[in-house]
Each structure stands twice: as structure tokens, then as C-alpha cells.
Motif scaffolding. Structure first.
Motif, mmCIF file in Angstrom:
data_model
loop_
_atom_site.group_PDB
_atom_site.id
_atom_site.type_symbol
_atom_site.label_atom_id
_atom_site.label_comp_id
_atom_site.label_asym_id
_atom_site.label_seq_id
_atom_site.Cartn_x
_atom_site.Cartn_y
_atom_site.Cartn_z
ATOM 1 N N LEU A 145 0.846 -1.191 0.000
ATOM 2 C CA LEU A 145 0.000 0.000 0.000
ATOM 3 C C LEU A 145 0.882 1.241 0.000
ATOM 4 C CD1 LEU A 145 -2.795 1.374 0.278
ATOM 5 C CD2 LEU A 145 -2.610 1.041 2.751
ATOM 6 N N ASN A 146 0.794 2.015 -1.067
ATOM 7 C CA ASN A 146 1.558 3.256 -1.196
ATOM 8 C C ASN A 146 0.672 4.413 -0.737
ATOM 9 O OD1 ASN A 146 2.981 5.509 -2.014
ATOM 10 N ND2 ASN A 146 3.496 4.722 -4.030
ATOM 11 N N LEU A 147 1.089 5.123 0.292
ATOM 12 C CA LEU A 147 0.260 6.176 0.884
ATOM 13 C C LEU A 147 0.455 7.555 0.261
ATOM 14 C CD1 LEU A 147 0.388 5.332 4.695
ATOM 15 C CD2 LEU A 147 -1.407 4.818 3.036
ATOM 16 N N ALA A 148 1.159 7.644 -0.841
ATOM 17 C CA ALA A 148 1.430 8.947 -1.458
ATOM 18 C C ALA A 148 0.126 9.691 -1.759
ATOM 19 C CB ALA A 148 2.228 8.757 -2.748
ATOM 20 N N GLY A 149 -0.066 10.815 -1.095
ATOM 21 C CA GLY A 149 -1.213 11.675 -1.351
ATOM 22 C C GLY A 149 -2.530 11.205 -0.773
ATOM 23 N N GLU A 150 -2.508 10.174 0.080
ATOM 24 C CA GLU A 150 -3.760 9.610 0.579
ATOM 25 C C GLU A 150 -4.247 10.302 1.852
ATOM 26 O OE1 GLU A 150 -5.525 7.680 -1.181
ATOM 27 O OE2 GLU A 150 -3.931 7.578 -2.659
ATOM 28 N N THR A 151 -5.577 10.358 2.013
ATOM 29 C CA THR A 151 -6.179 10.948 3.205
ATOM 30 C C THR A 151 -7.140 9.982 3.894
ATOM 31 O OG1 THR A 151 -7.928 11.948 1.856
ATOM 32 C CG2 THR A 151 -5.985 13.305 2.327
ATOM 33 N N ASN A 152 -7.266 8.778 3.384
ATOM 34 C CA ASN A 152 -8.139 7.768 3.982
ATOM 35 C C ASN A 152 -7.323 6.547 4.409
ATOM 36 O OD1 ASN A 152 -10.757 9.080 3.545
ATOM 37 N ND2 ASN A 152 -10.300 8.778 1.377
ATOM 38 N N CYS A 153 -6.169 6.798 5.012
ATOM 39 C CA CYS A 153 -5.209 5.726 5.283
ATOM 40 C C CYS A 153 -5.777 4.609 6.152
ATOM 41 C CB CYS A 153 -3.968 6.317 5.956
ATOM 42 S SG CYS A 153 -3.149 7.562 4.958
ATOM 43 N N ARG A 154 -6.458 4.983 7.224
ATOM 44 C CA ARG A 154 -6.945 3.954 8.136
ATOM 45 C C ARG A 154 -8.011 3.089 7.467
ATOM 46 N NH1 ARG A 154 -8.499 4.760 14.438
ATOM 47 N NH2 ARG A 154 -8.828 2.566 14.944
ATOM 48 N N LYS A 155 -8.842 3.710 6.653
ATOM 49 C CA LYS A 155 -9.872 2.955 5.943
ATOM 50 C C LYS A 155 -9.226 1.948 4.981
ATOM 51 C CE LYS A 155 -13.342 5.271 4.262
ATOM 52 N NZ LYS A 155 -14.165 6.133 3.343
ATOM 53 N N TYR A 156 -8.190 2.398 4.258
ATOM 54 C CA TYR A 156 -7.505 1.501 3.331
ATOM 55 C C TYR A 156 -6.800 0.377 4.087
ATOM 56 C CZ TYR A 156 -8.256 5.227 -0.093
ATOM 57 O OH TYR A 156 -8.825 6.170 -0.909
ATOM 58 N N TYR A 157 -6.222 0.705 5.233
ATOM 59 C CA TYR A 157 -5.548 -0.311 6.045
ATOM 60 C C TYR A 157 -6.530 -1.408 6.445
ATOM 61 C CZ TYR A 157 -3.739 -2.475 10.309
ATOM 62 O OH TYR A 157 -3.359 -3.386 11.274
ATOM 63 N N GLU A 158 -7.705 -1.020 6.913
ATOM 64 C CA GLU A 158 -8.701 -2.001 7.358
ATOM 65 C C GLU A 158 -9.139 -2.895 6.208
ATOM 66 O OE1 GLU A 158 -9.695 -2.809 10.282
ATOM 67 O OE2 GLU A 158 -8.729 -1.204 11.423
ATOM 68 N N LYS A 159 -9.337 -2.324 5.049
ATOM 69 C CA LYS A 159 -9.784 -3.122 3.907
ATOM 70 C C LYS A 159 -8.674 -4.050 3.414
ATOM 71 C CE LYS A 159 -13.414 0.053 2.484
ATOM 72 N NZ LYS A 159 -14.048 0.848 1.414
ATOM 73 N N CYS A 160 -7.446 -3.552 3.418
ATOM 74 C CA CYS A 160 -6.318 -4.403 3.028
ATOM 75 C C CYS A 160 -6.153 -5.564 4.006
ATOM 76 C CB CYS A 160 -5.028 -3.586 2.972
ATOM 77 S SG CYS A 160 -4.896 -2.494 1.542
ATOM 78 N N LEU A 161 -6.336 -5.289 5.290
ATOM 79 C CA LEU A 161 -6.189 -6.341 6.293
ATOM 80 C C LEU A 161 -7.251 -7.427 6.095
ATOM 81 C CD1 LEU A 161 -4.152 -6.713 8.590
ATOM 82 C CD2 LEU A 161 -5.897 -5.896 10.170
ATOM 83 N N ARG A 162 -8.444 -7.032 5.681
ATOM 84 C CA ARG A 162 -9.489 -8.023 5.402
ATOM 85 C C ARG A 162 -9.122 -8.891 4.203
ATOM 86 N NH1 ARG A 162 -14.889 -4.760 4.729
ATOM 87 N NH2 ARG A 162 -15.623 -6.844 4.097
ATOM 88 N N LEU A 163 -8.453 -8.309 3.229
ATOM 89 C CA LEU A 163 -8.069 -9.059 2.028
ATOM 90 C C LEU A 163 -6.871 -9.971 2.267
ATOM 91 C CD1 LEU A 163 -8.446 -6.181 -0.576
ATOM 92 C CD2 LEU A 163 -9.810 -8.275 -0.519
#
Length: 224
Positions: A145-163
Motif C-alpha cells: 500500500l503506497n500512501l502517497a497523497g492519501e487521506t483515507n489511510c486507516r480505511k484503506y488499512y482495514e480493507k487491506c487487512l481483510r483481504l
């Protein structure tokens, strides 16, 4: 009392001879990957070559067959990861609309990994939601997960963890925000988002974690 403090930086920039020495003795770069890196120069937001190799080594150690690359920039990191996948392996590369992987595609083909690649040109959230809705939860061995320019980091983290499967690896790049996470005031929305995610992961009992001082901070989360 007035003596200047010794620098705490590991390397003084990308041209530091110590870093050059370490790369010379450790980097095993495929010719196609080297060609792509040299073509991209400093314009790409891809992960650094040493960090990419570390991720590939981890992918190989856990016998990865399925990898998700979120925010692949211009195609270098997907190439490095695809090279360690078995012939029946699969790498899904999420590409932002503004990014161009046309040159990288030619080198993916040259390296013999094009058949392992599936490119998705959508928003980060749409890509993750589509995978979750398709029943892909717990099926990926490694996610970048590349966080460049992101503002929804925690949401993306949770979804990635589910996958991610149990004992899989989630690698998050950019957790230092070029040092901006150290500021106490006047933080941008992006930096605040990264800070909140970092603090949340520290307390997350679902993972083991390490943060490495590679590039702009590489966090490794090992799902329990």
C-alpha cells in the motif's frame, strides 16, 4: 554545550557512498527492472529498489502466489514482485488514472511476467471494494500500500487487512511523510491521516509490526 549534534540520519541522501556500497553488495536487480528504474529516474513515486527487493524476499519466503499492489506508480515494484511469483501466480496492480505504465508493460513482457499481471485503473477505494465484494477476503499473501497523497489511510488499512490471509504481510510505504509526522501543529489532512493510522496500528493486536527507515518509512504488518 554548543557542540553541533551528530546527524541522526542513516544516509545523507541517495548519493551517500555508504548507501551506494550497501546496494552494490546486496541489490540483485533483474536487467528489465534496472532498465525501468533508470528510465523513471527520480520522477516516480515507486518504492526504492532496496525496499522492493526486501518485499520480494518476504514474498518468496512466505510462498506468495497472490499479491496486491495498491498505487503502483509507474510499474517498478510490481515487476520486482512478479518476478518471484510462480508461473501460476497473480499480481493485481492498482494504477491511479494519472499514472502511466505503458513503458513498464513492455518491460513486464520482456521479463516474462506480463501473464501474471492484472492492471486495475480505478480509485483505491473502488479497487478494494470490488475485491471484497468478489469474495477475495483472506486470499492475498502480500499487499503493498503506497500512501502517497492519501487521506483515507486507516480505511484503506482495514480493507487491506481483510483481504490479507493469516500470516500474510501488509507493507505500507510513506508512513513518515518526509518527516511531517513529527510536527505538532499545522498538519495537513494527509499527514493527520497517516499519523492516526500509525497510532492505530501500534495498538492493533491483529498484527505484529516493524517500521523500517527505508525511503519515506516502510511499515511491515504481519497478520496473526
Amino acid at each position: 554545550m554548543y557542540r553541533r549534534k551528530k546527524s541522526q540520519k542513516i544516509f545523507d541522501g541517495v548519493d551517500d557512498p555508504r548507501r551506494t556500497y550497501l546496494l552494490r553488495l546486496s541489490l540483485r536487480e533483474h536487467p528489465s527492472a534496472k532498465k525501468l528504474r533508470q528510465h523513471l529516474g527520480n520522477t516516480s513515486q515507486d518504492v526504492s529498489s532496496d525496499a522492493a527487493q526486501l518485499l520480494a524476499n518476504l514474498a518468496k519466503l512466505i510462498n506468495s502466489k497472490k499479491i496486491l499492489e495498491m498505487g503502483c506508480s509507474n510499474g517498478y515494484n510490481p515487476l520486482i514482485l512478479a518476478l518471484v511469483l510462480p508461473s501460476d501466480g497473480k499480481l493485481i496492480a492498482h494504477v491511479r488514472e494519472a499514472e502511466d505504465v505503458s513503458y513498464a508493460r513492455g518491460l513486464w513482457k520482456e521479463a516474462g511476467v506480463e501473464s501474471k499481471m492484472e492492471v486495475k485503473v480505478k480509485s483505491e477505494e473502488q479497487t478494494l471494494d470490488d475485491l471484497l465484494n468478489a469474495g477475495e477476503s483472506g486470499t492475498f499473501d502480500l499487499i503493498f500500500l503506497n500512501l502517497a497523497g492519501e487521506t483515507n489511510c486507516r480505511k484503506y488499512y482495514e480493507k487491506c487487512l481483510r483481504l490479507l490471509r493469516t500470516r500474510g504481510v501488509l507493507a505500507i510505504d510513506g508512513v513518515l511523510c518526509n518527516g511531517a509526522v513529527l510536527k505538532k501543529n499545522a498538519l495537513t489532512e494527509k499527514v493527520q491521516s497517516v499519523q492516526q493510522m500509525n497510532e492505530a496500528i501500534l495498538r492493533d493486536a491483529r498484527v505484529f509490526l516493524s517500521i523500517l527507515p527505508l525511503a519515506d518509512g516502510l511499515m511491515l504488518c504481519f497478520k496473526l
